[in-house]
Write an enzyme that holds these catalytic residues in place. Structure first.
Site, mmCIF file in Angstrom:
data_model
loop_
_atom_site.group_PDB
_atom_site.id
_atom_site.type_symbol
_atom_site.label_atom_id
_atom_site.label_comp_id
_atom_site.label_asym_id
_atom_site.label_seq_id
_atom_site.Cartn_x
_atom_site.Cartn_y
_atom_site.Cartn_z
ATOM 1 N N ASP A 60 0.810 -1.211 0.000
ATOM 2 C CA ASP A 60 0.000 0.000 0.000
ATOM 3 C C ASP A 60 0.849 1.270 0.000
ATOM 4 O OD1 ASP A 60 -2.113 1.478 2.596
ATOM 5 O OD2 ASP A 60 -1.886 1.955 0.466
ATOM 6 N N ASP A 117 -2.148 5.561 -5.348
ATOM 7 C CA ASP A 117 -2.370 4.751 -4.152
ATOM 8 C C ASP A 117 -2.653 3.287 -4.500
ATOM 9 O OD1 ASP A 117 -4.518 5.163 -1.216
ATOM 10 O OD2 ASP A 117 -3.040 3.647 -1.783
HETATM 11 C C1 LIG Z 1 -5.523 -2.800 -4.360
HETATM 12 O O1 LIG Z 1 -5.984 -3.543 -3.237
HETATM 13 C C2 LIG Z 1 -6.742 -2.712 -2.419
HETATM 14 C C3 LIG Z 1 -7.092 -3.446 -1.111
HETATM 15 C C4 LIG Z 1 -8.540 -3.157 -0.752
HETATM 16 C C5 LIG Z 1 -8.677 -1.776 -0.100
HETATM 17 C C6 LIG Z 1 -10.086 -1.608 0.501
HETATM 18 O O2 LIG Z 1 -10.970 -1.480 -0.632
HETATM 19 C C7 LIG Z 1 -10.509 -2.807 1.344
HETATM 20 C C8 LIG Z 1 -11.511 -3.613 0.842
HETATM 21 C C9 LIG Z 1 -11.960 -4.725 1.572
HETATM 22 C C10 LIG Z 1 -11.392 -5.032 2.811
HETATM 23 C C11 LIG Z 1 -10.377 -4.223 3.323
HETATM 24 C C12 LIG Z 1 -9.905 -3.120 2.609
HETATM 25 C C13 LIG Z 1 -8.811 -2.377 3.229
HETATM 26 C C14 LIG Z 1 -9.074 -1.528 4.313
HETATM 27 C C15 LIG Z 1 -8.018 -0.846 4.932
HETATM 28 C C16 LIG Z 1 -6.696 -1.052 4.511
HETATM 29 C C17 LIG Z 1 -6.436 -1.905 3.414
HETATM 30 C C18 LIG Z 1 -7.476 -2.568 2.800
HETATM 31 C C19 LIG Z 1 -10.233 -0.298 1.319
HETATM 32 C C20 LIG Z 1 -11.683 -0.092 1.772
HETATM 33 C C21 LIG Z 1 -11.766 1.191 2.637
HETATM 34 C C22 LIG Z 1 -11.248 2.402 1.854
HETATM 35 N N1 LIG Z 1 -9.903 2.080 1.432
HETATM 36 C C23 LIG Z 1 -8.820 2.696 2.020
HETATM 37 O O3 LIG Z 1 -8.896 3.569 2.869
HETATM 38 C C24 LIG Z 1 -7.418 2.250 1.588
HETATM 39 C C25 LIG Z 1 -6.568 3.382 1.050
HETATM 40 C C26 LIG Z 1 -5.220 2.732 1.068
HETATM 41 N N2 LIG Z 1 -4.142 3.708 1.035
HETATM 42 C C27 LIG Z 1 -5.183 1.893 2.337
HETATM 43 O O4 LIG Z 1 -4.397 2.560 3.306
HETATM 44 C C28 LIG Z 1 -6.615 1.756 2.784
HETATM 45 C C29 LIG Z 1 -9.810 0.921 0.504
#
Ligand SMILES: COCCCC[C@@](O)(c1ccccc1-c1ccccc1)[C@@H]1CCCN(C(=O)[C@H]2C[C@@H](N)[C@@H](O)C2)C1
Length: 315
Positions: free
Chosen positions: A38, A224
């Site tokens: 990330d 990001d």
């Molecule tokens: C490409 O792969 C992406 C991974 C999925 C990211 C994500 O879609 C997710 C989906 C399902 C479960 C958990 C998470 C997730 C949640 C937190 C950290 C990492 C993954 C995040 C959902 C919430 C908003 N978002 C971010 O703020 C992210 C913004 C980023 N910088 C992180 O710090 C958090 C993206």
């Protein structure tokens, strides 16, 4: 893709084009974890063996067990991180982390509690922040900085390929110390990072076709790798979506794809437009976030040596 100076490419898994993650190990003997690499954060955390059995999100993922590692060093400092959605709380520990074949003694967080939303939907276990040290919580040296200080990398860069085709294997690739020509064509176009310390650039504008619609005076865009979508200020995104005829429903913007000509019955497939409205409050925002669907189109090199980001056409 050959072995370069001890670094081997890390194949990534692509889950529905929305979650991309790869395998690391922590501890001796190695305990395996799937993590999102990330660029929007700079800490490493994985679920802890000590998490409460009531924390479903923790319990359904791989958990680090300090008692099973002979290279574990206790720390115990508190840790908590808040995302746009979801939060993680726990404590710090130190152990040997292996990423791309490179071992590094690393302070990381054992997550003792994970918010059910959204982590019960996570196909990965934890997050490995690839951001700059100054965004690291508790002033912890990030993993990539620990690797750079070993001087094993040909170049102080890392590159990310995200596949757009869920059938393609691997679903992506992280290279430490270089780029993988298998996954891009042409040359890189470089943009200096806006201020050293964040993977963000000055975007020149957002246009649809030939018409410049937003950010004509320039605006901030974060590249990001931990975001699934492209996000922008709500007013801009809603105007942009209106312009392409997208309708907003409870799960985001949708457009009618071309009806599938070959099917006997007319099937109106509804596609998800991978844009989301997200108003990031000042002083950080307003900003655009170019996430996985952007990186899937443009192979991206993150250059810590020259504080710049390179884009080449992904193949
Ligand atoms: C490409 O792969 C992406 C991974 C999925 C990211 C994500 O879609 C997710 C989906 C399902 C479960 C958990 C998470 C997730 C949640 C937190 C950290 C990492 C993954 C995040 C959902 C919430 C908003 N978002 C971010 O703020 C992210 C913004 C980023 N910088 C992180 O710090 C958090 C993206």
């Amino acid at each position: 893709t050959d072995d370069k100076n001890g670094t081997v490419p890390t194949p990534l898994t692509n889950y529905l084009d929305t979650q991309y993650f790869g395998e690391i190990s922590i501890g001796s003997p190695p305990q395996l974890f799937n993590v999102v690499f990330d660029t929007g954060s700079a800490n490493l955390w994985v679920p802890s063996q000590s998490c409460s059995p009531f924390s479903t999100a923790c319990f359904t993922h791989n958990r680090y067990d300090a008692s099973q590692s002979r290279t574990y060093v206790e720390n115990g400092t508190g840790f908590s991180i808040q995302y746009a959605a979801g939060n993680v709380r726990g404590f710090l520990s130190e152990d040997v982390v292996v990423v791309g074949g490179i071992p590094v003694v690393q302070v990381f967080a054992e997550a003792a509690s994970l918010s059910a939303m959204p982590f019960i939907f996570a196909k990965f276990d934890g997050v490995l922040g690839m951001g700059y040290p100054n965004v690291a919580i508790d002033g912890i040296t990030p993993v990539f900085d620990g690797i750079m200080s070993q001087h094993v990398l040909t170049e102080e860069v890392f590159s990310i390929y995200y596949s757009r085709d869920p059938k393609h294997s691997p679903g992506g690739e992280l290279v430490l110390g270089g780029t993988d020509p298998d996954y891009y064509s042409g040359n890189f176009n470089y943009m200096d990072t806006k201020e050293t310390g964040k993977w963000e650039v000055n975007m020149k504008g957002v246009s649809v076709g030939m018409e410049m619609m937003f950010c004509a005076e320039g605006c901030t865009a974060v590249i990001d790798s931990g975001s699934s979508y492209i996000t922008g200020p709500a007013s801009s995104v809603s105007a942009l979506m209106k312009n392409i005829g997208a309708q907003l429903d409870e799960s985001g913007y949708k457009v009618n794809c071309n009806t599938v000509k070959t099917l006997p019955s007319i099937e109106v497939d509804v596609c998800t437009v991978t844009f989301r409205a997200l108003d990031v409050p000042p002083p950080t925002g307003p900003m655009w976030i170019l996430g996985a669907n952007f990186i899937a189109r443009y192979y991206t090199e993150f250059d810590r040596r020259n504080n710049r980001i390179g884009f080449a056409t992904a193949v």
